[in-house]
Design a protein around this motif. Structure first.
Motif, mmCIF file in Angstrom:
data_model
loop_
_atom_site.group_PDB
_atom_site.id
_atom_site.type_symbol
_atom_site.label_atom_id
_atom_site.label_comp_id
_atom_site.label_asym_id
_atom_site.label_seq_id
_atom_site.Cartn_x
_atom_site.Cartn_y
_atom_site.Cartn_z
ATOM 1 N N GLN A 197 0.832 -1.207 0.000
ATOM 2 C CA GLN A 197 0.000 0.000 0.000
ATOM 3 C C GLN A 197 0.868 1.259 0.000
ATOM 4 O O GLN A 197 0.581 2.225 -0.692
ATOM 5 C CB GLN A 197 -0.867 -0.013 1.241
ATOM 6 C CG GLN A 197 -2.012 0.959 1.196
ATOM 7 C CD GLN A 197 -3.178 0.422 2.019
ATOM 8 O OE1 GLN A 197 -2.971 -0.282 3.012
ATOM 9 N NE2 GLN A 197 -4.381 0.749 1.604
ATOM 10 N N LYS A 198 1.944 1.201 0.787
ATOM 11 C CA LYS A 198 2.832 2.358 0.899
ATOM 12 C C LYS A 198 3.517 2.635 -0.445
ATOM 13 O O LYS A 198 3.589 3.772 -0.903
ATOM 14 C CB LYS A 198 3.872 2.057 1.980
ATOM 15 C CG LYS A 198 4.967 3.087 2.122
ATOM 16 C CD LYS A 198 5.848 2.732 3.312
ATOM 17 C CE LYS A 198 7.245 3.286 3.143
ATOM 18 N NZ LYS A 198 8.212 2.663 4.027
ATOM 19 N N PRO A 255 0.181 2.312 -4.080
ATOM 20 C CA PRO A 255 -1.245 2.429 -3.738
ATOM 21 C C PRO A 255 -2.173 2.198 -4.930
ATOM 22 O O PRO A 255 -3.207 1.551 -4.789
ATOM 23 C CB PRO A 255 -1.368 3.866 -3.198
ATOM 24 C CG PRO A 255 -0.084 4.554 -3.528
ATOM 25 C CD PRO A 255 0.954 3.509 -3.730
#
Ligand SMILES: C[S@@+](CC[C@H](N)C(=O)[O-])C[C@H]1O[C@@H](n2cnc3c(N)ncnc32)[C@H](O)[C@@H]1O
Length: 439
Positions: A151-152, A155
């Motif tokens: 996600q980091k 995204p």
């Protein structure tokens, strides 16, 4: 029947106790077993692939977790849950086998517990799952820390990464262009009823519509083809070895890229280095099958004095040891065993290898750095750090491939290097950066 399940428990227990990877444990346990291999693999891969969900469910069903010495019982329980949710085995057979396996494990005391837990799951499944639904392990079927990292870093790609990572990988082969064209081989496959389609980026690859055992591939024993993902096939195509060039494959086992380099340029002078002796043997087997040869060294590639004669190389592949987060679907035990601290350790190893191996590159020569990782610290951040300390290094484009990849929409050109993401019916996740040493 239960023999296969018993072996699967042995394999899974070792994996859960972090005593080696799934593929290593499987090759130890199923070496001499033909019958039941399919079931053993299905159970082991299945439990690992769905481990984050199965583990969450199992822990919610147990009053207290099993002790370390009873990891085999936990493996049995996970296997039971996996069969209930993902296989067509009738429920009563799953329960019966799970109880019998407790006895085979010499743990009669666990029969009632195992039976009760699985029965309760069958009875209250809907409520149990409804209570767990908000847990990230259930939503993503992935360890929380990995989801956070994806996600980091990515995204916009998160959903597709998760989806491709949880899917069954396609079987991709590389046709040995030194022996037969891809088109001819595709016809040979079709004559045997094997349907395939061409890879979109690699020039030598074919995806099989249905995975099959390698001995069924035409002329496999004679080296006409090899199993290799499309993204890994790009390494040799990017480096384009030429006859007479001195080429180094620095972290070479099992020799997928070594073989491909030699298929493209049988007259190049190739050196392959591998740390693990048993893995070096795999390179030998693969090259024998392909009828090709290289100078092989069992050594730490970074300890140059132990294997290098000081003659620089024109072209080098450093396919560095990495977190393998781009190929989790092929190694689903990563979901169980990989930890955040591993990434830091790997980054340090890669950094050291890169700095050392760079010394072996001729002025004007090339080094292709690659990993099957999706972690920026192993890839673009690694290269950014390297370029800061090596003024004699310049990044180069990946020749024609960037344009093809961009068209296919599954590549991201990064400030440093090129990142490929895993795609459902296509290639694995991979990272490449081509460096040239200033003349
Ligand atoms: C990603 S795999 C290489 C895959 C291979 N290039 C292929 O295409 O088949 C990394 C390999 O590097 C080896 N390795 C790890 N550290 C090493 C080192 N310091 N020196 C040489 N090989 C190393 C591992 O044992 C492993 O076989």
């Amino acid at each position: 029947m239960s023999t296969s399940r018993f072996i699967a428990i042995k394999v899974l227990t070792q994996v859960l106790q972090q005593n080696g990877s799934l593929s290593t444990q499987l090759s130890k346990q199923v070496k001499h077993l033909d019958e039941g291999q399919g079931l053993i693999k299905e159970l082991c891969f299945g439990v690992c692939r769905f481990y984050p969900q199965l583990n969450t469910i199992a822990l919610s069903l147990l009053q207290k977790p099993f002790e370390e010495k009873d990891t085999d019982l936990y493996a049995n329980l996970l296997m039971g849950l996996y069969q209930l949710d993902h296989m067509s085995t009738p429920d009563h057979a799953v329960l019966h086998e799970a109880v019998e396996l407790c006895r085979e494990l010499d743990k009669e005391w666990a029969t009632k517990l195992t039976n009760a837990v699985l029965r309760r799951y069958l009875r209250e499944k809907e409520d149990i799952l409804a209570n767990l639904v908000s847990q990230p392990s259930m939503t993503y079927n992935m360890p929380k820390w990995l989801v956070k990292r994806f996600q980091k870093y990515w995204p916009e790609h998160l959903d597709s990464i998760i989806e491709a990572t949880n899917a069954h990988p396609p079987m991709c082969i590389r046709v040995n262009s030194a022996q037969v064209s891809r088109e001819t081989y595709q016809h040979q496959l079709l004559e045997k009823g094997i349907v395939s389609h061409e890879t979109s980026i690699s020039e030598s690859g074919l995806y099989l519509d249905t995975p099959i055992a390698v001995h069924l591939l035409p002329e496999f024993a004679a080296g006409a083809s090899s199993v290799q993902d499309e993204s890994a096939q790009l390494a040799a195509e990017i480096l384009q070895p030429a006859p007479g060039e001195k080429v180094l494959d620095a972290c070479a086992a099992p020799g997928g890229k070594t073989g491909h380099l030699l298929e493209l340029a049988p007259e190049c002078v190739l050196t392959a280095v591998e740390l693990e002796a048993w893995r070096l043997a795999r390179i030998e087997e693969n090259l024998d099958r392909l009828g090709l040869s290289a100078e092989l060294h069992c050594a730490d590639a970074g300890a140059l004095e132990t294997w290098w004669d000081g003659q620089p190389f024109d072209k080098v592949i450093l396919d560095a040891p990495c977190s393998a987060t781009g190929v989790i679907r092929r190694n689903p035990d990563i979901k169980i065993n990989r930890k955040p601290a591993d990434i830091e350790e790997l980054v340090a190893i890669q950094k050291q290898l890169l700095a050392k191996i760079w010394q072996t590159v001729k002025p004007g020569g090339y080094l292709l750095y690659g990993t099957c990782s999706l972690m920026q610290e192993e890839n673009e951040q690694q290269i950014a750090g390297f370029l800061e300390c090596h003024q004699d290094a310049e990044m180069r484009p990946l020749n024609h491939l960037n344009a093809t990849l961009a068209l296919a929409g599954n590549l991201t050109e990064r400030p440093y290097g090129t990142q490929l993401f895993p795609t459902i019916h296509g290639h694995d996740g991979f990272y490449y950066c081509l460096l040239q040493k200033r003349a």
